[in-house]
Design a protein around this motif. Structure first.
Motif, mmCIF file in Angstrom:
data_model
loop_
_atom_site.group_PDB
_atom_site.id
_atom_site.type_symbol
_atom_site.label_atom_id
_atom_site.label_comp_id
_atom_site.label_asym_id
_atom_site.label_seq_id
_atom_site.Cartn_x
_atom_site.Cartn_y
_atom_site.Cartn_z
ATOM 1 N N ALA A 306 9.570 12.755 -6.182
ATOM 2 C CA ALA A 306 8.911 11.938 -6.108
ATOM 3 C C ALA A 306 8.523 10.635 -4.402
ATOM 4 O O ALA A 306 7.790 10.253 -4.283
ATOM 5 N N LYS A 307 10.410 10.877 -3.732
ATOM 6 C CA LYS A 307 9.893 9.984 -2.662
ATOM 7 C C LYS A 307 8.859 10.436 -1.725
ATOM 8 O O LYS A 307 8.011 9.923 -1.085
ATOM 9 N N LEU A 308 8.620 11.818 -1.278
ATOM 10 C CA LEU A 308 7.653 12.901 -0.668
ATOM 11 C C LEU A 308 6.501 12.458 -1.078
ATOM 12 O O LEU A 308 5.489 12.168 -0.436
ATOM 13 N N GLN A 309 6.340 11.940 -2.614
ATOM 14 C CA GLN A 309 4.731 12.275 -2.953
ATOM 15 C C GLN A 309 4.368 10.215 -2.616
ATOM 16 O O GLN A 309 3.297 10.480 -2.131
ATOM 17 N N HIS A 310 5.371 10.173 -3.086
ATOM 18 C CA HIS A 310 4.919 8.572 -2.593
ATOM 19 C C HIS A 310 4.664 8.419 -0.951
ATOM 20 O O HIS A 310 3.412 7.601 -0.074
ATOM 21 N N LEU A 311 5.505 9.423 -0.374
ATOM 22 C CA LEU A 311 5.570 9.626 1.192
ATOM 23 C C LEU A 311 3.587 9.800 1.363
ATOM 24 O O LEU A 311 3.213 9.520 2.520
ATOM 25 N N LEU A 315 0.432 7.927 3.478
ATOM 26 C CA LEU A 315 -0.218 9.016 4.749
ATOM 27 C C LEU A 315 -1.367 9.033 3.955
ATOM 28 O O LEU A 315 -2.235 8.201 4.827
ATOM 29 N N ALA A 316 -1.489 8.886 2.974
ATOM 30 C CA ALA A 316 -3.248 9.053 2.399
ATOM 31 C C ALA A 316 -4.325 8.238 3.126
ATOM 32 O O ALA A 316 -5.361 8.017 3.593
ATOM 33 N N GLU A 317 -3.846 7.165 1.887
ATOM 34 C CA GLU A 317 -3.946 5.746 1.839
ATOM 35 C C GLU A 317 -4.302 5.043 3.335
ATOM 36 O O GLU A 317 -5.133 4.156 3.713
#
Ligand code: FAD
Length: 551
Positions: A306-311, A315-317
């Motif tokens: 989840a942390k990685l996904q959030h990161l 980044l994409a944002e």
């Protein structure tokens, strides 16, 4: 031999033994029990009479019997009578086998006899039967009694009823087995360790982990990791300080992924079974640490993911914002040229330039305008198509409300969240839907910020009906007048007093998303307080709106 004659012989033998008792035996061995009494009395300066010894045996609380060499009974004391239910008269001359419940294995009797006939004392447990047929467990001592020549003519049997003690032992054993089974069945690693870090008790999960750790003691590893984090076993022991749910990471050889455990420790006092502690004065009880560790690797991995996904998402944002800035800067730069030329054309008009010259300049404007449009189109980022999934709108709304918690607190907005308890899922693109709901909630927040109502309220509800799911987002802001109910969905329409960088694309994009999901979005005309946006999604959306093979 007939029973009656054997009985009377036995009785007279018994009386003889008690009354006729003055001979001395060589090597200190007794000629009979009474002789033994006499010898002891003589050795002690003849202070104690044989009668006293006899009375002592008579009054002993232990069941005592004296038999001849074939186990035929010559004497029993009152405690024997009480325990067995047989009177002395009934058993004199009978074999001790009268007490047998016939459940003691033959091997036990064989061992008994070979021991006592070998001149040794036998001690063991037999299943006996009282006169009334009731069974009991007898803890029995049989000792040979030597005569003056050193041969055995008599046996001395002393026994007591241990039925209750045995039942208690069995109960304790049963409870122990039960506790061990429970410990083994528990899906957590359990170990009891002493102050010297020796494992006193463990369970199956502990043993399995030890196997996974190639024989390393898990308790020692847990303590090692805890100590690296500042845990001091000695101090914790002195202060009986327990700890709970400390996460410990174990890197195991041969495994790429680490394993995570949530470890708790509780100090327990070990029962002191030493003789010195019998009356409760055995000093300080020994303290042991009960370590309980549950594996949280899966949870930890999920958190890491989840942390990685959030990161990745942030980044994409960032990239998206950066891309938009670049595109818009480019657009401003590109549009600057036609604007400059138009300015020049206006100047030419003012100076009364002829129409040919003007035409030339307008052609240049057209060309540079076209070029600017092409550049802008080229800068448009490609739309990434998210794949479809079964989506529960309650979950998405819950995400959005959680993400906006800080904004609600900062704006003093009260949330009234009314989800339908069991909401059917729709098929859709979760991220796209989540962003759309986020925009609508942000709109509601902006709306309540534009009113001076004492209480700012945001009501969010879900409800299902007729194979549809409705999402209702209502604020108590200024509301939307009837004549603007459709206009607000037009691109770039904005009527905020403070636009805060909003270009008026929110509702237009929301409509696009809802339509793509086969749904409808509308401003409720009957809402009498603020604005209520109603989104209606089909539970089974029109097949044309969806990717192939999604159902
Ligand atoms: P049996 O067939 O009489 O004996 C079973 C086996 O015991 C035989 O196969 C043999 O190996 C051995 N055995 C029996 N008698 C003799 C013998 N005279 N010489 C050598 N081996 C022999 N038994 C109880 O059940 N409960 C008691 O409380 C009890 N108390 C006893 C107290 C004393 C002092 C003595 C000497 C014996 C006691 N016995 C007791 C043993 C008892 O005498 C029997 O041997 C036993 O009860 C088995 O008897 P049985 O009739 O079932 O089998």
């Amino acid at each position: 031999m007939p029973k009656s004659s054997s009985k009377s012989q036995a009785a007279s033998k018994s009386a003889d033994s008690v009354n006729n008792s003055t001979r001395k035996s060589p090597g200190g061995k007794s000629a009979s029990v009474v002789e033994a009494f006499e010898l002891t009395a003589a050795a002690n300066g003849n202070v104690l009479s044989p009668r006293l010894f006899y009375e002592t045996v008579q009054q002993s609380p232990l069941a005592i019997s004296i038999t001849d060499s074939r186990a035929d009974i010559l004497y029993v004391n009152p405690a024997f009578e009480n325990l067995t239910g047989y009177s002395s008269d009934e058993v004199l001359g009978e074999n001790e086998s009268i007490l047998s419940h016939k459940q003691t294995p033959l091997e036990v009797y064989k061992a008994l006899w070979s021991t006592i006939q070998g001149g040794e004392t036998w001690r063991g447990t037999l299943v006996n039967r009282r006169r009334n047929g009731e069974p009991y467990l007898a803890d029995l001592n049989i000792s040979p009694v030597f005569d003056s020549q050193g041969s055995v003519n008599y046996f001395l049997g002393i026994h007591r009823d241990i039925t209750e003690v045995h039942a208690l032992e069995q109960q304790v054993q049963h409870q122990k087995t039960l506790i061990e089974s429970m410990l083994d069945a528990a899906p957590v690693v359990v170990a009891l360790i002493d102050a010297e870090r020796k494992v006193l008790v463990d369970n199956q999960a502990y043993k399995k982990l030890m196997g996974d750790l190639h024989g390393l003691e898990p308790a020692a590893l847990f303590l090692e990791v805890l100590e690296k984090d500042g845990f001091d076993l000695a101090t914790a022991l002195a202060e009986h300080r327990s700890f709970s749910e400390v996460e410990v990471r174990l890197d195991i050889a041969g495994r790429t992924e680490p394993r995570w455990y949530s470890v708790s420790g509780t100090w327990v006092s070990e029962l002191d079974s030493t003789v010195a502690s019998y009356f409760g004065n055995g000093g300080e009880p020994r303290c042991c640490l009960l370590l309980v560790a549950s594996e949280v690797t899966a949870l930890r991995q999920q958190m890491e993911r989840a942390k990685l996904q959030h990161l990745r998402a942030s980044l994409a944002e960032q990239e998206r914002v950066q891309g938009m800035r670049e595109a818009l800067s480019g657009a401003i730069f590109q549009l600057q040229t036609p604007v400059n030329i138009i300015q020049a054309a206006v100047g030419m008009l003012d100076r009364g330039a002829d129409s040919n010259k003007l035409r030339e300049v307008l052609d240049q404007v057209l060309l540079s305008g076209q070029q600017a449009m092409d550049t802008l189109r080229g800068a448009l980022p490609e739309e990434t198509r998210e794949s479809q999934a079964s989506v529960n709108l309650n979950t998405l709304l819950q995400d959005v409300l959680s993400l906006q918690t800080d904004a609600f607190l900062a704006g003093g907005v009260v949330i009234d969240w009314q989800p339908q308890t069991v909401l059917p899922s729709i098929t859709g693109r979760p991220n796209q839907l989540r962003s759309m709901l986020m925009r609508l909630v942000e709109n509601a927040l902006m709306a309540v910020a534009e009113t001076d109502r004492p209480q700012r309220v945001l009501r969010v509800a879900t409800v299902s009906h007729d194979d549809c799911v409705d999402v209702l987002i209502q604020d108590n802001g200024p509301g939307i007048p009837d004549h603007l109910r459709l206009k607000v969905f037009e691109p770039f329409y904005s009527n905020w007093k403070q636009p805060r960088g909003r270009a008026g694309m929110g509702l237009s994009l929301a409509q696009e998303t809802v339509n793509e999901h086969g749904g409808v979005i509308a401003i409720n005309p009957d809402c009498n307080e603020g604005c209520q946006v109603r989104l209606t999604f089909p539970v089974r959306s029109a097949a044309t709106s969806y990717d192939e093979g999604m159902y």
